[in-house]
Scaffold this motif. Sequence first.
Motif, mmCIF file in Angstrom:
data_model
loop_
_atom_site.group_PDB
_atom_site.id
_atom_site.type_symbol
_atom_site.label_atom_id
_atom_site.label_comp_id
_atom_site.label_asym_id
_atom_site.label_seq_id
_atom_site.Cartn_x
_atom_site.Cartn_y
_atom_site.Cartn_z
ATOM 1 N N LEU A 1 -37.688 8.962 79.889
ATOM 2 C CA LEU A 1 -38.882 8.379 79.862
ATOM 3 C C LEU A 1 -40.454 8.152 81.186
ATOM 4 C CD1 LEU A 1 -40.318 5.844 77.644
ATOM 5 C CD2 LEU A 1 -39.716 4.567 79.280
ATOM 6 N N ASP A 2 -41.136 9.066 80.486
ATOM 7 C CA ASP A 2 -42.576 9.463 81.503
ATOM 8 C C ASP A 2 -43.591 9.104 80.865
ATOM 9 O OD1 ASP A 2 -43.510 10.822 84.121
ATOM 10 O OD2 ASP A 2 -43.604 12.800 82.268
ATOM 11 N N PRO A 3 -44.490 8.343 82.444
ATOM 12 C CA PRO A 3 -45.592 7.414 81.490
ATOM 13 C C PRO A 3 -46.528 8.732 82.101
ATOM 14 C CG PRO A 3 -44.029 6.142 83.011
ATOM 15 C CD PRO A 3 -43.552 7.441 83.234
ATOM 16 N N CYS A 4 -47.340 8.722 80.915
ATOM 17 C CA CYS A 4 -48.475 9.562 81.646
ATOM 18 C C CYS A 4 -49.999 8.937 81.849
ATOM 19 C CB CYS A 4 -49.131 10.336 80.050
ATOM 20 S SG CYS A 4 -50.808 11.351 80.277
ATOM 21 N N SER A 5 -49.821 9.378 83.287
ATOM 22 C CA SER A 5 -50.977 9.010 83.745
ATOM 23 C C SER A 5 -52.240 9.052 83.254
ATOM 24 C CB SER A 5 -51.179 9.241 85.776
ATOM 25 O OG SER A 5 -51.365 10.642 85.821
ATOM 26 N N THR A 6 -53.201 10.262 83.109
ATOM 27 C CA THR A 6 -53.938 10.772 82.222
ATOM 28 C C THR A 6 -54.002 9.388 80.684
ATOM 29 O OG1 THR A 6 -53.872 12.683 82.848
ATOM 30 C CG2 THR A 6 -55.234 12.071 80.996
ATOM 31 N N ALA A 7 -52.725 9.194 80.313
ATOM 32 C CA ALA A 7 -53.387 8.368 79.308
ATOM 33 C C ALA A 7 -53.462 6.938 79.474
ATOM 34 C CB ALA A 7 -52.282 8.188 78.798
ATOM 35 N N ARG B 1 -53.651 10.854 69.864
ATOM 36 C CA ARG B 1 -52.619 8.949 69.324
ATOM 37 C C ARG B 1 -50.945 9.081 69.822
ATOM 38 N NH1 ARG B 1 -49.193 7.635 65.538
ATOM 39 N NH2 ARG B 1 -48.655 9.496 64.619
ATOM 40 N N LYS B 2 -50.517 9.835 69.201
ATOM 41 C CA LYS B 2 -49.165 9.930 70.547
ATOM 42 C C LYS B 2 -48.820 9.380 71.584
ATOM 43 C CE LYS B 2 -46.404 12.641 66.540
ATOM 44 N NZ LYS B 2 -46.090 14.033 65.555
ATOM 45 N N VAL B 3 -49.371 10.123 72.590
ATOM 46 C CA VAL B 3 -49.284 9.660 73.638
ATOM 47 C C VAL B 3 -49.623 8.254 74.168
ATOM 48 C CG1 VAL B 3 -50.177 10.305 75.891
ATOM 49 C CG2 VAL B 3 -49.485 12.007 74.328
ATOM 50 N N ILE B 4 -50.861 7.814 73.825
ATOM 51 C CA ILE B 4 -51.371 6.686 73.513
ATOM 52 C C ILE B 4 -50.878 5.430 73.356
ATOM 53 C CG2 ILE B 4 -53.574 5.376 73.307
ATOM 54 C CD1 ILE B 4 -54.418 7.279 75.618
#
Length: 108
Positions: A61-67, A97-100
Amino acid sequence: MPLYEVETKGHIMILWAEDTDTAHSVVAESYPNEEVLRLIKRPRDTWVISKAALGITSGSLDPCSTARDCLARAEGDKLHAIRLYMNAKGVDLDQARKVIESNMVMGW
């Protein structure tokens, strides 16, 4: 100011409030159709959630800092965050959409 844990049928909220009446008021204002099932004054001023309790035990699980930045700038407005992410990363609508959405589920 004390930290309260408030559970309704659909949510578990963590909030600061002067007293239990104020905590009830915050919930009633935010979720007027939900009944408070449990309201507990937390013994400390921090809240910790165990990843294992949520089923997050692998490092996949890797949260995206940009998102997360897009969600913060959009003040939680998913559609606006998607547009910001598309602009920032140059990806199509479906990818954005998937990333957000996946970052919203992880709790931005």
